[in-house]
Design an enzyme around this catalytic site. Structure first.
Site, PDB file in Angstrom:
ATOM      1  N   THR A  56     -42.258  -9.645 -87.595  1.00  0.00           N
ATOM      2  CA  THR A  56     -42.760  -9.996 -88.919  1.00  0.00           C
ATOM      3  C   THR A  56     -44.065  -9.275 -89.212  1.00  0.00           C
ATOM      4  O   THR A  56     -44.294  -8.815 -90.322  1.00  0.00           O
ATOM      5  CB  THR A  56     -42.968 -11.512 -89.000  1.00  0.00           C
ATOM      6  OG1 THR A  56     -41.709 -12.132 -88.714  1.00  0.00           O
ATOM      7  CG2 THR A  56     -43.423 -11.944 -90.379  1.00  0.00           C
TER       8      THR A  56
ATOM      9  N   HIS B  90     -42.585 -13.905 -83.478  1.00  0.00           N
ATOM     10  CA  HIS B  90     -42.907 -14.841 -84.548  1.00  0.00           C
ATOM     11  C   HIS B  90     -43.453 -16.151 -83.981  1.00  0.00           C
ATOM     12  O   HIS B  90     -42.934 -16.681 -82.997  1.00  0.00           O
ATOM     13  CB  HIS B  90     -41.638 -15.117 -85.357  1.00  0.00           C
ATOM     14  CG  HIS B  90     -41.922 -15.705 -86.709  1.00  0.00           C
ATOM     15  ND1 HIS B  90     -42.407 -16.979 -86.879  1.00  0.00           N
ATOM     16  CD2 HIS B  90     -41.807 -15.177 -87.942  1.00  0.00           C
ATOM     17  CE1 HIS B  90     -42.573 -17.215 -88.169  1.00  0.00           C
ATOM     18  NE2 HIS B  90     -42.215 -16.136 -88.842  1.00  0.00           N
TER      19      HIS B  90
ATOM     20  N   TYR C  81     -16.438 -42.295 -85.135  1.00  0.00           N
ATOM     21  CA  TYR C  81     -15.986 -42.048 -86.516  1.00  0.00           C
ATOM     22  C   TYR C  81     -15.756 -40.576 -86.812  1.00  0.00           C
ATOM     23  O   TYR C  81     -15.342 -40.230 -87.907  1.00  0.00           O
ATOM     24  CB  TYR C  81     -16.965 -42.659 -87.529  1.00  0.00           C
ATOM     25  CG  TYR C  81     -18.390 -42.267 -87.266  1.00  0.00           C
ATOM     26  CD1 TYR C  81     -19.199 -43.055 -86.457  1.00  0.00           C
ATOM     27  CD2 TYR C  81     -18.907 -41.095 -87.781  1.00  0.00           C
ATOM     28  CE1 TYR C  81     -20.485 -42.679 -86.161  1.00  0.00           C
ATOM     29  CE2 TYR C  81     -20.197 -40.702 -87.490  1.00  0.00           C
ATOM     30  CZ  TYR C  81     -20.980 -41.507 -86.690  1.00  0.00           C
ATOM     31  OH  TYR C  81     -22.244 -41.116 -86.402  1.00  0.00           O
TER      32      TYR C  81
ATOM     33  N   GLY D 258     -24.905 -33.163 -90.462  1.00  0.00           N
ATOM     34  CA  GLY D 258     -24.532 -32.696 -91.790  1.00  0.00           C
ATOM     35  C   GLY D 258     -24.804 -31.206 -91.934  1.00  0.00           C
ATOM     36  O   GLY D 258     -25.671 -30.651 -91.260  1.00  0.00           O
TER      37      GLY D 258
ATOM     38  N   THR E   1     -34.151 -19.113 -88.592  1.00  0.00           N
ATOM     39  CA  THR E   1     -34.246 -18.513 -87.263  1.00  0.00           C
ATOM     40  C   THR E   1     -34.794 -19.510 -86.254  1.00  0.00           C
ATOM     41  O   THR E   1     -34.372 -19.536 -85.094  1.00  0.00           O
ATOM     42  CB  THR E   1     -35.191 -17.295 -87.321  1.00  0.00           C
ATOM     43  OG1 THR E   1     -34.627 -16.334 -88.212  1.00  0.00           O
ATOM     44  CG2 THR E   1     -35.373 -16.669 -85.958  1.00  0.00           C
ATOM     45  N   SER E   2     -35.724 -20.337 -86.681  1.00  0.00           N
ATOM     46  CA  SER E   2     -36.324 -21.319 -85.782  1.00  0.00           C
ATOM     47  C   SER E   2     -35.256 -22.212 -85.174  1.00  0.00           C
ATOM     48  O   SER E   2     -35.321 -22.564 -83.999  1.00  0.00           O
ATOM     49  CB  SER E   2     -37.318 -22.191 -86.547  1.00  0.00           C
ATOM     50  OG  SER E   2     -38.153 -21.396 -87.348  1.00  0.00           O
TER      51      SER E   2
ATOM     52  N   PHE F 165     -41.551 -10.991 -96.208  1.00  0.00           N
ATOM     53  CA  PHE F 165     -40.370 -10.161 -96.398  1.00  0.00           C
ATOM     54  C   PHE F 165     -39.743 -10.625 -97.706  1.00  0.00           C
ATOM     55  O   PHE F 165     -39.809 -11.808 -98.029  1.00  0.00           O
ATOM     56  CB  PHE F 165     -39.356 -10.336 -95.262  1.00  0.00           C
ATOM     57  CG  PHE F 165     -39.785  -9.709 -93.972  1.00  0.00           C
ATOM     58  CD1 PHE F 165     -40.148  -8.368 -93.924  1.00  0.00           C
ATOM     59  CD2 PHE F 165     -39.815 -10.441 -92.801  1.00  0.00           C
ATOM     60  CE1 PHE F 165     -40.549  -7.781 -92.733  1.00  0.00           C
ATOM     61  CE2 PHE F 165     -40.215  -9.866 -91.608  1.00  0.00           C
ATOM     62  CZ  PHE F 165     -40.588  -8.529 -91.575  1.00  0.00           C
TER      63      PHE F 165
END
Lengths: 524, 524
Positions: free
Chosen positions: B280, B221, B366, B388, B182-183, B104
């Site tokens: 896909t 997929h 923390y 993160g 997406t995974s 794509f």
């Protein structure tokens, strides 16, 4: 791109605007938008020192300032930039501020930002080698370069140094991949270790998962325990090995061995050990080699999480923290923490890439190609959670290519030297104590109970919480806390990239002054 | 930053260079480096049309051109830019090329690149609301905006439209998060569904995992089946529901229901159904509502993967593909595919954020702060794999803020219209067939066995493989293939952002000419 005037109420005009060709990637527009963004960044870096590090906004503040519904009409890019300056920046916690001492600094550099920019514009999706050979190979090269700076054994290299001329040596399977976060590195290695242990223990499908056990010191990052849950390990089989002041809160390998033997004796299968070099809480360093030796008795996978402190190991004087790494299975390190590379960039090296790809490989028809089928390349999608992937290797390579090893070492040493100055200042003031030895650029300290004649342990706890609160509310510094040995402790992390020694001195003056106010009972 | 002259062999000079303060984020350097990067990007977009889409390099090519060891000395940024132009670009698969028709398209825009650039420079890490309130709130706003464009029900909104004035309604738990791929969206929802099913079925720890079953059409997929493995589901319990030409390769809800009933009857626990809007392989659309109805019988989680085609649903004429979405548990869509937002950016909306956070929450000391403890905010780390996270909301918001809904719809419609022209061209040439109906901007076609009088099905297979090979080797187009109903099929994906109708016409001319050569037995 249409302009606001093109969306007038005249139907005819609207139709014209609509039928005008929309070119969102017009090169002139790209240049113009990016120049505006660069001007913003220049101003931002010049001014970020003077704005509060931690904003004073309340939850929900932004929705009150920006439109709650998406606009229908196009607007000049200046509108978005204006709202960025007026609404977004005032609610931002400024990680780039030189007065940011919380968590770990997200260090950054001109070379990294430029590399990321180019990657965003090229916008390739290198799931397979074929989908972008240059990205796959530059990523491998950047990982090999960093592995060399870290003196990692050849077994972790994509192209072992000793075989550079001859090409990839027969039977060589080491290599790496750049992921988004340490958590992903933990997850993919946990899954590989899990599957290997299931096979080894003759499990019927995943039935044997209830017998698999994993190990880490209780100071290990919470995301490790989360990764274990994600991978389906039984929470009851995740061993958090207690640490204490006797090991400066590092893993005690004797306790690890004891726990593994107890589990193995009970018919469980020791599967994975996570060792941390530089814990988030206090920068404790687990003994890599001793942990590897303990794990070897059971064939358990050993992963080293060196997310922050691993970067310091490019300096010879810190490299000993990785001693024994030649006996572990994998190592991850995040240049987005301490190696001047903007988010996100976590390097994962494994001794045997096939152990990862055995668990993570997919072979959809539309990704089949000659290079993959030849076996000459490793498709990086098979070493990560997802399929899509940014060209993260570019910025990491640009950082090393542009600054060179000497400057990168200078950067680490400068942060450590400044942290040392801070540590000495703390030690020289009888009201404070450094709670654990400083290993890198993080100083864990607190107001000690004996700060005043009448202060009890409970008073000190209250005073330390009050100290952090007042510092963070001042806008002139942002610190996070931790709890070590049951005590509330302030973490002072040196190294935000715009930081100079004067910022640390100012912060220390602010800490002293605020402490005096608290001790004197002055109301904030 | 040091210069090359500062690293002369003179020890004294080296010492001077070394002691010179290293300022990797000096605002003037940042501006200078970024201007160089912008110049590169401008040139790149101006020239990318004329270079081969798919490079002709061999595995290992880059290591022969770049240094195999990291430099010790700093180098002007121009050196890295020079090597980028000379070594990296020639080995790049040009996703930005208007002649890119594979996979794509990774659509992109000036606003998105600028937004990502600003995010890279601010480089905040918004794991909690406190760690960057503006990032958390802009991400929520961008998700709500996109949800409105998609006419998603209020239950998926961070701030339901009907309660915008009054603020968050009591008991409202919907919301979203921006992930990398997406995974990751599949993985976190699978884990949430897994844990809920384990609790529901009274499992002792994870022991009951062997009884949990998941479902998806065989066209789903491959990364879904990988995500199931990552989350610890037993491969034997992952049901791949066969599809066929009768449903245009979409999920047959009757077969789904039958499979779930069979499993439930055998004492298994139907846990999760993945439904795809725009596969896909061929852009098949699974029936969302019917799948939700089937799953409701068993309380299974229903996730909609609308990674690519979801973007089209901002146009009223495509919205029906999401009908029934109000009855599913989660939906993911990747603006980095078709909504002009550079990698990476996958939006995940869930009807009940607590079901995610129950499985994904961590509470390290923390990261404790008043906002989190007040319960007034959701910390986005608790809705993703890692801790993160980049400030991904900025670029997505900038795209919608700058282009507006009308232009975004125009962009989708333009791609679809061009794909339709291509489809009609294919249909008008008796040598070809369109293998499945075109739903969006992807055309699946092949040379048909009756292209010549003597051509067999086997000949056609060979001819189609040869066609793709020759096209891709020409450098003038890049197509991927798939297999549909056992047949090798070429995928022609319209929509690379720099693409105009003339590129598609040129590609079609090339396809016709190459096919003629192949049929005539001309050697490539």
């Amino acid at each position: 791109m249409g302009s606001l005037s093109g969306t007038s109420s005249s139907l005819a005009a609207a139709f014209d605007a609509d039928s005008e060709r929309f070119q969102p990637l017009n090169a002139d527009d790209v240049r113009s938008y990016l120049h505006k963004a660069v001007d913003f960044i220049y101003d931002y870096y010049k001014s970020v020192e003077s704005v509060p590090v931690l904003p004073s906004v309340e939850p929900g503040y932004l929705a009150r300032q920006l439109k709650s519904a998406p606009p229908n009409a196009a607007a000049p890019f200046d509108v978005a930039m204006h709202e960025l300056r007026e609404a977004v920046v005032p609610g931002t916690t400024h990680w780039a501020s030189p007065n940011f001492f919380a968590f770990f600094p997200a260090t950054n550099s001109a070379a990294a930002i430029a590399g990321e920019l180019v990657a965003s514009a090229m916008n390739t999706v290198g799931f397979t080698w074929q989908a972008n050979p240059a990205a796959a190979e530059l990523e491998a090269l950047a990982l090999d370069w960093l592995a060399q700076l870290l003196l990692l054994p050849d077994s972790f290299m994509n192209r072992p140094c000793s075989a550079v001329v001859a090409g990839r040596g027969a039977g060589t399977r080491g290599g790496g991949v750049i992921l988004g976060t340490t958590s992903e590195a933990m997850l993919v290695t946990l899954v590989a270790a899990r599957d290997a242990a299931l096979r080894r223990s003759g499990s019927d499908g995943v039935a044997g998962i209830t017998r698999l056990t994993v190990y880490a010191a209780d100071q290990t990052h919470s995301t490790f325990f989360k990764a274990c849950r994600l991978a389906g390990f039984d929470p009851a089989n995740v061993r958090s090995i207690p640490t204490g002041a006797d090991t400066d809160y590092a893993l005690d390998p004797a306790r690890l061995l004891e726990a593994m033997r107890r589990d193995a004796g009970a018919g469980l299968v020791p599967t994975y050990v996570c060792v941390t070099v530089g814990t988030t809480s206090s920068n404790a360093v687990d003994p890599v080699g001793a942990a590897a030796d303990a794990a070897a008795e059971f064939g358990a996978w050993v992963h080293v999480d060196a997310a922050y402190a691993g970067s310091a190991c490019i300096c010879p004087e810190f490299r000993h923290h990785l001693d024994g790494v030649e006996r572990v299975d994998s190592l991850s390190l995040s240049p987005h923490k301490w190696l001047l590379t903007c988010l996100d960039c976590t390097c994962l090296w494994v001794r045997d890439t096939r152990r990862l790809t055995d668990s993570l490989e997919t072979r959809p028809e539309y990704l089949r190609n000659h290079a993959t089928e030849s076996g000459a390349v490793t498709d990086l999608k098979d070493m990560q959670v997802g399929v899509g992937r940014r060209f993260r290797g570019l910025k990491l390579w640009m950082v090393m290519r542009t600054y060179g090893a000497a400057k990168l070492r200078q950067h680490i040493r400068s942060d450590v030297a400044i942290a040392k100055v801070f540590e000495e200042s703390v030690r020289a003031d009888h009201r404070f104590e450094v709670v654990v030895p400083r290993n890198f650029a993080l100083v864990c300290f607190r107001i000690r109970p004996s700060a005043t004649a009448s202060m009890t342990e409970e008073d000190a706890e209250v005073a330390n919480r009050e100290l952090m609160e007042r510092l963070n509310k001042s806008g002139r510094a942002f610190l996070a806390n931790t709890v070590i040995g049951g005590k509330f402790v302030l973490r002072f992390a040196v190294g935000s990239t715009l930081q100079e020694e004067r910022h640390v001195r100012n912060a220390w003056d602010l800490i002293k002054m605020t402490t005096t106010e608290i001790i004197n009972g002055e109301v904030d």
